[in-house]
Design a protein around this motif. Structure first.
Motif, PDB file in Angstrom:
ATOM      1  N   ALA A 138      61.904  62.011  35.388  1.00 24.99           N
ATOM      2  CA  ALA A 138      62.554  63.373  35.555  1.00 24.99           C
ATOM      3  C   ALA A 138      62.096  63.598  37.117  1.00 24.99           C
ATOM      4  O   ALA A 138      61.048  63.706  37.509  1.00 24.99           O
ATOM      5  CB  ALA A 138      62.280  64.333  34.766  1.00 24.99           C
ATOM      6  N   LYS A 139      63.223  64.233  38.063  1.00 28.58           N
ATOM      7  CA  LYS A 139      62.904  64.580  39.323  1.00 28.58           C
ATOM      8  C   LYS A 139      63.066  65.766  39.572  1.00 28.58           C
ATOM      9  O   LYS A 139      63.636  66.068  40.587  1.00 28.58           O
ATOM     10  CB  LYS A 139      63.586  63.481  40.369  1.00 28.58           C
ATOM     11  N   GLU A 140      62.855  66.812  38.667  1.00 28.61           N
ATOM     12  CA  GLU A 140      63.502  68.124  38.687  1.00 28.61           C
ATOM     13  C   GLU A 140      62.876  69.157  39.639  1.00 28.61           C
ATOM     14  O   GLU A 140      63.046  70.159  40.167  1.00 28.61           O
ATOM     15  CB  GLU A 140      63.903  68.931  37.602  1.00 28.61           C
ATOM     16  N   HIS A 141      61.467  68.687  40.173  1.00 27.49           N
ATOM     17  CA  HIS A 141      60.926  69.475  41.098  1.00 27.49           C
ATOM     18  C   HIS A 141      60.768  69.081  42.350  1.00 27.49           C
ATOM     19  O   HIS A 141      59.609  69.182  43.124  1.00 27.49           O
ATOM     20  CB  HIS A 141      59.519  69.605  40.434  1.00 27.49           C
ATOM     21  N   SER A 142      61.633  67.983  42.771  1.00 28.03           N
ATOM     22  CA  SER A 142      61.086  67.205  43.878  1.00 28.03           C
ATOM     23  C   SER A 142      61.498  68.054  45.077  1.00 28.03           C
ATOM     24  O   SER A 142      60.923  67.878  46.380  1.00 28.03           O
ATOM     25  CB  SER A 142      62.310  66.056  44.093  1.00 28.03           C
ATOM     26  N   THR A 148      53.137  77.048  46.435  1.00 30.90           N
ATOM     27  CA  THR A 148      53.210  77.903  45.517  1.00 30.90           C
ATOM     28  C   THR A 148      51.819  77.674  44.755  1.00 30.90           C
ATOM     29  O   THR A 148      51.159  76.602  44.670  1.00 30.90           O
ATOM     30  CB  THR A 148      53.994  77.560  44.347  1.00 30.90           C
ATOM     31  N   ARG A 149      50.920  78.807  44.321  1.00 31.87           N
ATOM     32  CA  ARG A 149      49.596  78.848  43.905  1.00 31.87           C
ATOM     33  C   ARG A 149      49.773  79.775  42.855  1.00 31.87           C
ATOM     34  O   ARG A 149      49.959  81.020  43.173  1.00 31.87           O
ATOM     35  CB  ARG A 149      48.463  78.791  44.622  1.00 31.87           C
ATOM     36  N   PRO A 150      49.072  79.480  41.462  1.00 30.78           N
ATOM     37  CA  PRO A 150      48.864  78.324  41.020  1.00 30.78           C
ATOM     38  C   PRO A 150      49.949  77.531  40.865  1.00 30.78           C
ATOM     39  O   PRO A 150      51.310  78.014  40.518  1.00 30.78           O
ATOM     40  CB  PRO A 150      48.100  78.543  39.882  1.00 30.78           C
ATOM     41  N   LEU A 151      50.165  76.234  40.845  1.00 34.81           N
ATOM     42  CA  LEU A 151      51.348  75.184  40.602  1.00 34.81           C
ATOM     43  C   LEU A 151      51.307  75.095  38.950  1.00 34.81           C
ATOM     44  O   LEU A 151      50.273  75.048  38.157  1.00 34.81           O
ATOM     45  CB  LEU A 151      50.684  74.032  41.040  1.00 34.81           C
ATOM     46  N   PRO A 152      52.627  75.439  38.419  1.00 31.77           N
ATOM     47  CA  PRO A 152      52.908  75.475  37.266  1.00 31.77           C
ATOM     48  C   PRO A 152      52.450  74.022  36.450  1.00 31.77           C
ATOM     49  O   PRO A 152      52.608  72.803  37.186  1.00 31.77           O
ATOM     50  CB  PRO A 152      54.423  75.458  37.228  1.00 31.77           C
ATOM     51  N   PRO A 153      52.013  74.019  35.151  1.00 35.10           N
ATOM     52  CA  PRO A 153      51.713  72.777  34.609  1.00 35.10           C
ATOM     53  C   PRO A 153      52.833  71.736  34.633  1.00 35.10           C
ATOM     54  O   PRO A 153      52.572  70.380  34.728  1.00 35.10           O
ATOM     55  CB  PRO A 153      51.208  72.945  33.073  1.00 35.10           C
ATOM     56  N   SER A 154      53.864  72.247  34.477  1.00 36.95           N
ATOM     57  CA  SER A 154      55.327  71.041  34.257  1.00 36.95           C
ATOM     58  C   SER A 154      55.323  70.529  35.872  1.00 36.95           C
ATOM     59  O   SER A 154      55.514  69.086  36.115  1.00 36.95           O
ATOM     60  CB  SER A 154      56.283  71.886  34.299  1.00 36.95           C
ATOM     61  N   TRP A 155      54.952  71.042  37.011  1.00 38.67           N
ATOM     62  CA  TRP A 155      55.116  70.426  38.372  1.00 38.67           C
ATOM     63  C   TRP A 155      53.957  69.614  38.355  1.00 38.67           C
ATOM     64  O   TRP A 155      54.153  68.331  38.902  1.00 38.67           O
ATOM     65  CB  TRP A 155      54.899  71.796  39.422  1.00 38.67           C
ATOM     66  N   ALA A 160      51.999  64.024  38.729  1.00 38.22           N
ATOM     67  CA  ALA A 160      51.101  63.103  38.493  1.00 38.22           C
ATOM     68  C   ALA A 160      51.914  61.545  38.161  1.00 38.22           C
ATOM     69  O   ALA A 160      51.598  60.452  38.370  1.00 38.22           O
ATOM     70  CB  ALA A 160      50.232  63.370  37.291  1.00 38.22           C
ATOM     71  N   LEU A 161      53.072  61.898  37.355  1.00 36.92           N
ATOM     72  CA  LEU A 161      53.939  60.731  36.915  1.00 36.92           C
ATOM     73  C   LEU A 161      54.303  59.870  38.094  1.00 36.92           C
ATOM     74  O   LEU A 161      54.461  58.819  38.007  1.00 36.92           O
ATOM     75  CB  LEU A 161      54.935  61.059  36.096  1.00 36.92           C
ATOM     76  N   ASP A 162      54.377  60.784  39.175  1.00 35.28           N
ATOM     77  CA  ASP A 162      54.861  59.883  40.335  1.00 35.28           C
ATOM     78  C   ASP A 162      53.870  59.060  40.979  1.00 35.28           C
ATOM     79  O   ASP A 162      54.223  57.868  41.407  1.00 35.28           O
ATOM     80  CB  ASP A 162      55.242  60.802  41.593  1.00 35.28           C
ATOM     81  N   VAL A 163      52.788  58.906  40.693  1.00 36.04           N
ATOM     82  CA  VAL A 163      51.846  57.824  40.990  1.00 36.04           C
ATOM     83  C   VAL A 163      51.351  56.998  39.846  1.00 36.04           C
ATOM     84  O   VAL A 163      51.007  55.830  40.188  1.00 36.04           O
ATOM     85  CB  VAL A 163      50.591  58.519  41.706  1.00 36.04           C
ATOM     86  N   GLU A 164      51.224  57.560  38.758  1.00 35.07           N
ATOM     87  CA  GLU A 164      50.731  56.778  37.663  1.00 35.07           C
ATOM     88  C   GLU A 164      51.713  55.470  37.337  1.00 35.07           C
ATOM     89  O   GLU A 164      51.362  54.676  36.782  1.00 35.07           O
ATOM     90  CB  GLU A 164      50.529  57.565  36.222  1.00 35.07           C
ATOM     91  N   LEU A 165      52.903  55.516  37.769  1.00 35.70           N
ATOM     92  CA  LEU A 165      54.077  54.483  37.380  1.00 35.70           C
ATOM     93  C   LEU A 165      53.992  53.627  38.736  1.00 35.70           C
ATOM     94  O   LEU A 165      54.633  52.581  38.596  1.00 35.70           O
ATOM     95  CB  LEU A 165      55.351  55.253  37.258  1.00 35.70           C
ATOM     96  N   LEU A 166      53.678  54.163  39.807  1.00 31.34           N
ATOM     97  CA  LEU A 166      53.725  52.960  41.164  1.00 31.34           C
ATOM     98  C   LEU A 166      53.091  51.648  41.138  1.00 31.34           C
ATOM     99  O   LEU A 166      53.673  51.248  41.537  1.00 31.34           O
ATOM    100  CB  LEU A 166      53.149  54.103  42.463  1.00 31.34           C
ATOM    101  N   LEU A 167      51.840  51.740  40.437  1.00 27.70           N
ATOM    102  CA  LEU A 167      51.111  50.339  40.604  1.00 27.70           C
ATOM    103  C   LEU A 167      52.071  49.275  39.465  1.00 27.70           C
ATOM    104  O   LEU A 167      52.207  48.130  39.954  1.00 27.70           O
ATOM    105  CB  LEU A 167      49.867  50.658  40.107  1.00 27.70           C
ATOM    106  N   ASP A 168      52.330  50.124  38.547  1.00 31.51           N
ATOM    107  CA  ASP A 168      53.393  48.910  37.538  1.00 31.51           C
ATOM    108  C   ASP A 168      54.680  48.447  38.235  1.00 31.51           C
ATOM    109  O   ASP A 168      55.030  47.307  38.196  1.00 31.51           O
ATOM    110  CB  ASP A 168      53.761  49.700  36.274  1.00 31.51           C
TER     111      ASP A 168
END
Length: 406
Positions: A138-142, A148-155, A160-168
């Motif tokens: 999902a890219k709803e927060h791009s 913004t502080r604090p950053l919402p958990p969904s953001w 995090a998912l943006d980088v966790e998938l990059l190596l695969d």
């Protein structure tokens, strides 16, 4: 990484203290292989293009979300990852803000650029991840305001998912690049991304004001300049995107109307924006400067920009014929190589060598012209000969039409 693994991913937290930062750097140093890196800015909300969140993932280390304004100095992290491969999506967008905090890679693997070289039609991260890894991202927060502080958990989950998938994704693309015989091409393109110098600031950035070409009178042009400069100063002071203060269209309305008093400016209904009335004295002072200055801007600046191709048939018919032939020739190469024509050769390079072709016209001189403009070796190898042939063909007189039967 499976969908189940994504569902089980723990809550993310942002690293905001120097002690936690150094602990994270130690963990990253214990990891192995490339690092996936991403950055989030607040474009459209803030004046600066600084990073407000930097995400990093490394196998054997984990995922880390850093708060750059809070941490400040990233030299310890640079010393750990500076000489390993960084995997980014659209690296040219993130490298400036990463370099601003002292993070600068020696080599990268750009998954967006790799997608282009592989001939994938849509190269957005979500689309490419879904096509090659079968995972919906999902890219709803791009386009969110990452200051913004604090950053919402969904953001944070999104970031995090943006980088966790990059190596695969990188590993999958590396296999495809090898299968298509494009490994050498990718290496050259990735190196060019790292080596590319940042553009020098424009001498007169106010000329990029949307719609400014519609202003004809000199005083109106001066008013547009002074209003833009006044808005830019306020945007810089408040770290606010200029368009959020007063839109370009509103500045043009005021410049075109050229009101004779502060009251007339306030009466312009189309002069809108959240700072249009609260900063009315600022805008009126700008117009007063425009009305009294002797420094009148010229309408046409000296430039090395070529005319738009649509006007070439009138301005330079020979160049127009060369360009049409060359475009057709490169379209064929693009199809054969399954590489978009704009990646096969930068369009501006083609236009420049077409407008001023080398003499004598040989494959060597065309190659040298492309090289001097900045074309990579692989691009020259694939395009110099077709361009040469296109130019030669453009010199040939059109075949005479057959005579009509009497």
């Amino acid at each position: 990484m499976s969908d189940e693994e994504l569902i089980e991913t723990p809550q993310r937290t942002v690293i905001t203290t120097v002690d936690d930062f150094h602990d994270a750097v130690e963990l990253i140093a214990l990891g192995s292989g490339p690092v996936a890196v991403d950055a989030e800015r607040a474009s459209g909300f803030r004046y600066s293009q600084r990073a407000y969140l930097i995400q990093l993932y490394r196998r054997g280390a984990g995922t880390f979300l850093f708060d750059p304004p809070a941490i400040g100095e990233f030299a310890p992290l640079q010393s750990v990852i500076g000489d390993v491969e960084w995997v980014l999506h659209a690296a040219s967008q993130d490298l400036p803000c990463l370099r601003e905090v002292g993070l600068d890679p020696e080599r990268v693997f750009d998954t967006e650029l790799a997608a282009r070289l592989l001939g994938i039609p849509r190269v957005g991260l979500g689309t490419v991840v879904e096509e090659l890894l079968g995972i919906h991202l999902a890219k709803e927060h791009s386009a969110a305001d990452w200051s913004t502080r604090p950053l919402p958990p969904s953001w944070l989950e999104y970031a995090a998912l943006d980088v966790e998938l990059l190596l695969d994704l990188r590993d999958s693309m590396a296999v495809l690049l090898k299968q298509q015989g494009k490994e050498r091409i990718a290496v050259q393109e990735f190196a060019a991304v790292v080596a590319k110098e940042e553009k020098a600031p424009l001498a007169e950035p106010w000329r990029r004001l949307t719609g400014i070409h519609a202003l004809r009178a000199d005083r109106h042009l001066a008013a547009a300049r002074e209003l833009w400069l006044a808005r830019d100063a306020l945007a810089r002071e408040t770290d606010t995107a200029p368009g959020r203060l007063v839109p370009d269209a509103s500045l043009l309305v005021a410049a075109k109307a050229l009101p004779a008093s502060r009251r007339e400016l306030a009466a312009l209904k189309q002069f809108s924006g959240r700072a249009s009335r609260s900063e009315l004295d600022r805008w009126w002072a700008a117009i007063e400067r425009a009305l009294t200055t002797d420094d009148i801007p010229v309408h046409r600046r000296p430039t090395d920009t070529l005319p738009p191709p649509r006007s070439w048939s009138d301005k330079n018919p020979d160049a127009d014929a060369r360009l049409k032939n060359a475009r057709a020739a490169l379209a064929v190469v693009s199809e054969e190589q399954n590489i978009p024509v704009e990646n096969l050769l930068t369009p501006d390079f083609l236009r420049r060598v077409t407008w001023n072709p080398p003499e004598p016209l040989t494959v060597e001189t065309v190659s040298e012209s492309l090289r001097s403009l900045g074309a990579r070796p692989w691009q020259i190898e694939l395009t110099a000969q077709p361009i040469l042939q296109a130019f030669v063909d453009a010199r040939q007189p059109p075949e005479s039409a057959p005579e009509a039967d009497s």
